[in-house]
Structure formats: structure tokens, C-alpha cells
Design an enzyme around this catalytic site. Structure first.
Site, PDB file in Angstrom:
ATOM      1  N   TYR A 152     -29.001  43.232   4.636  1.00  0.00           N
ATOM      2  CA  TYR A 152     -30.401  42.465   4.719  1.00  0.00           C
ATOM      3  C   TYR A 152     -31.331  42.546   3.625  1.00  0.00           C
ATOM      4  O   TYR A 152     -31.370  43.699   3.034  1.00  0.00           O
ATOM      5  CB  TYR A 152     -31.071  42.468   6.184  1.00  0.00           C
ATOM      6  CG  TYR A 152     -31.467  43.894   6.610  1.00  0.00           C
ATOM      7  CD1 TYR A 152     -32.633  44.533   6.011  1.00  0.00           C
ATOM      8  CD2 TYR A 152     -30.771  44.879   7.610  1.00  0.00           C
ATOM      9  CE1 TYR A 152     -32.879  45.734   6.417  1.00  0.00           C
ATOM     10  CE2 TYR A 152     -31.299  46.012   7.988  1.00  0.00           C
ATOM     11  CZ  TYR A 152     -32.555  46.534   7.560  1.00  0.00           C
ATOM     12  OH  TYR A 152     -32.912  47.753   7.662  1.00  0.00           O
ATOM     13  N   CYS A 153     -32.181  41.571   3.341  1.00  0.00           N
ATOM     14  CA  CYS A 153     -32.842  41.691   2.074  1.00  0.00           C
ATOM     15  C   CYS A 153     -32.319  42.227   0.830  1.00  0.00           C
ATOM     16  O   CYS A 153     -32.785  42.995   0.199  1.00  0.00           O
ATOM     17  CB  CYS A 153     -34.321  42.446   2.457  1.00  0.00           C
ATOM     18  SG  CYS A 153     -35.672  42.086   1.436  1.00  0.00           S
ATOM     19  N   PRO A 154     -31.331  41.412   0.335  1.00  0.00           N
ATOM     20  CA  PRO A 154     -30.674  41.893  -0.724  1.00  0.00           C
ATOM     21  C   PRO A 154     -31.329  41.696  -2.035  1.00  0.00           C
ATOM     22  O   PRO A 154     -32.021  40.754  -2.118  1.00  0.00           O
ATOM     23  CB  PRO A 154     -29.412  41.128  -0.630  1.00  0.00           C
ATOM     24  CG  PRO A 154     -29.699  39.921  -0.003  1.00  0.00           C
ATOM     25  CD  PRO A 154     -30.530  40.230   0.933  1.00  0.00           C
ATOM     26  N   LYS A 165     -26.069  50.309   1.713  1.00  0.00           N
ATOM     27  CA  LYS A 165     -27.229  50.330   1.361  1.00  0.00           C
ATOM     28  C   LYS A 165     -28.372  51.084   2.398  1.00  0.00           C
ATOM     29  O   LYS A 165     -28.272  51.167   3.430  1.00  0.00           O
ATOM     30  CB  LYS A 165     -27.965  49.110   1.263  1.00  0.00           C
ATOM     31  CG  LYS A 165     -29.520  48.709   0.977  1.00  0.00           C
ATOM     32  CD  LYS A 165     -29.692  47.293   0.837  1.00  0.00           C
ATOM     33  CE  LYS A 165     -31.142  47.043   0.831  1.00  0.00           C
ATOM     34  NZ  LYS A 165     -31.413  45.465   0.505  1.00  0.00           N
TER      35      LYS A 165
END
Length: 283
Positions: A152-154, A165
Site C-alpha cells: 500500500y502507498c508504493p 516493506k
């Protein structure tokens, strides 16, 4: 792993670092207040009315959406899902996409002036990665700095270990001040947080075609530091490491809250952040 350049380490060579620790305020401290705080600090530090500041913040169960997330076709359904899971939802006034905050996620904002010397965007990211490497050295953990596309939110400056991550870095630039921000998943389940964001997108998109490409979140690519190290890692441990790192740079550490003039600025920015959030949530 991030390389250590003199331009990166120079950013930390400040005569004084003010420390604003808001990591233990709990439910009395709302996530919208955090974004107003960083805008306030950018303005006061950018005009050199206040010293460079490191702010630490933790918020209970909150999902912070980006502006693009508020434009999904079935926003109401997505919001209902998150609220049913016990999460508050806000929309931040800067870039990026949805992230999860809870008691196991430490956020750091590094706010410095840009008047004397321009701070390149990559330099800001690299400085925060350099700081993180120092915070994690006691755990023997080294990380990669590259985009994890199905997180999420790369972003280009995702921090990961073996493809999992644990942190993401963003920046806010306002009125001569630069706030470099990181969220660190310290403990708890990275996969559970990712499942939450995946559930939001599933309900908010419902396989519709959109102009903007949202991430296809894979919970298997997210982890906390505790999961990655197999050791107990607490927010308070990283806070101690942060203070030690800044002391090693030769800086005087000043623990304080906002000045009187900053409180007036804060009231202005909080009102603006709240209004923008309401507009985004009801658009």
C-alpha cells in the site's frame, strides 16, 4: 541499502534539534492535528523563527487516505468497510495513497529550512533512509530502498527486507520548510494492515475502470520490524535510538512544544486541514 553521502549527513549537522515527541498521546491526539503540525513547523522553520525539528507521532487505529483515494467510484462503501473494522478515516492534504496508522506504527517528521541551501527531493528521502539505517543497526537489519509495487502507498523510497516493506517515506514542502516524513511499521502484523487497505480498494473500486491506477495490494509483501527481526521492537526503543543518533551529530537537543506564535499558525492550519478533509470526504 542507502549510500552515505556528505550532503545527506550534513542535513543532520544542525546546532540545535528541537524534539517534539507526540508518540504517547494516544486517543487525545487526532491524525488531522498531525498534518496541521507539520504545516505549522514548515512555515515557522522555513522562516527561521524556530530551529530544525524532529517530531514523533503515533495515532490509534486510523487510515489516512490520499487525495486520489477520495476519488474512487464507491468511496462510501470503502469508508463503511474501514469504519466497520474500527478505524477512523481521514484524507491528508498531500500526495501519496492510503496508509494505516495504529499504536504499532511510528511516524517521524524531519523538518528543516531550505533558505541557505536547496535540499533536493532525493536528498530528503536519502537523509531519512540514512537515519532509519542508524535506528535499525542494533537489530542487525539492512534494507533495500526501492518501490514495492504491490504494497500500500508504493513509492520509489519504500524500505524493505527480502521484498517485504516495513516503511514508506514522503515529503511536504511549504513556505521555505521541508518536512520529510516516514511511517515505520514497528510491531504488529504488516499483512493485517495490508488486508485492511486491500479490503478498502476492493469495495471502493469494485473492478471499475479508473483513470488513476490504484495498487493491487498483496498482504504478503508487508511486514513489521518485529516480524522481520524476530525480536521485540517497541516504539520507545526507536525513540531512544533517535535521540542517541542526534546527540552523536553534536547537536544540542531541545525538548519543547510549539511557541506562542506557532500556536496561532497551528490554529490556522488545523482549520484548513479540517475543511479540506471534509470537502474530500464529501466530494
Amino acid at each position: 541499502m542507502i549510500k552515505q553521502h556528505s550532503s545527506i549527513t550534513e542535513l543532520f549537522k544542525q546546532p540545535t534539534w528541537r524534539i517534539i515527541d507526540q508518540s504517547t498521546l494516544g486517543s487525545s491526539f487526532h491524525a488531522l492535528q498531525s498534518f496541521a503540525m507539520d504545516d505549522t513547523l514548515c512555515t515557522s522553520i522555513g522562516s527561521e523563527d524556530a530551529p530544525p525539528t524532529v517530531r514523533a507521532w503515533v495515532h490509534p487505529k486510523t487510515v489516512v487516505l490520499g487525495i486520489q483515494d477520495s476519488r474512487v467510484p464507491f468511496l462510501t462503501e470503502g469508508l463503511q468497510f474501514l469504519q466497520n473494522q474500527g478505524y477512523e478515516v481521514i484524507v491528508r492534504n498531500s500526495g501519496g495513497l492510503a496508509v494505516v496508522l495504529d499504536e504499532g506504527v511510528l511516524n517521524l517528521s524531519l523538518v528543516v529550512p531550505e533558505k541557505e541551501r536547496r535540499i533536493g527531493i532525493d536528498s530528503g528521502y536519502e537523509a531519512m533512509a540514512h537515519l532509519t539505517a542508524n535506528l535499525l543497526s542494533p537489530y542487525g537489519l539492512t534494507f533495500d530502498t526501492k518501490e514495492i509495487a504491490t504494497s500500500y502507498c508504493p513509492g520509489k523510497f519504500d524500505l524493505s527486507v527480502d521484498g517485504k516493506k516495513f516503511a514508506g517515506i514522503s515529503q511536504r514542502r511549504l513556505r521555505g520548510g521541508v518536512a520529510v516524513q516516514i511511517y515505520l511499521c514497528v510491531n504488529g502484523s504488516g499483512a493485517s494492515r495490508a488486508e485492511l487497505v486491500k479490503g478498502f480498494y476492493n469495495r471502493a473500486l469494485q473492478e471499475s475502470e479508473t483513470k488513476f491506477t490504484y495498487p493491487s495490494v498483496d498482504p504478503n509483501v508487508m511486514a513489521s520490524l518485529e516480524e522481520l527481526t524476530g525480536k521485540s521492537v517497541q516504539v520507545s526503543d526507536l525513540m531512544k535510538g533517535l535521540l542517541s543518533f542526534l546527540k552523536m551529530q553534536g547537536a544540542e537537543l531541545l525538548s519543547s512544544q510549539l511557541s506562542v506564535s506557532e500556536i496561532n499558525l497551528y490554529d490556522f492550519y488545523l482549520k484548513r486541514v479540517v475543511e479540506r478533509n471534509e470537502k474530500a470526504m464529501n466530494s
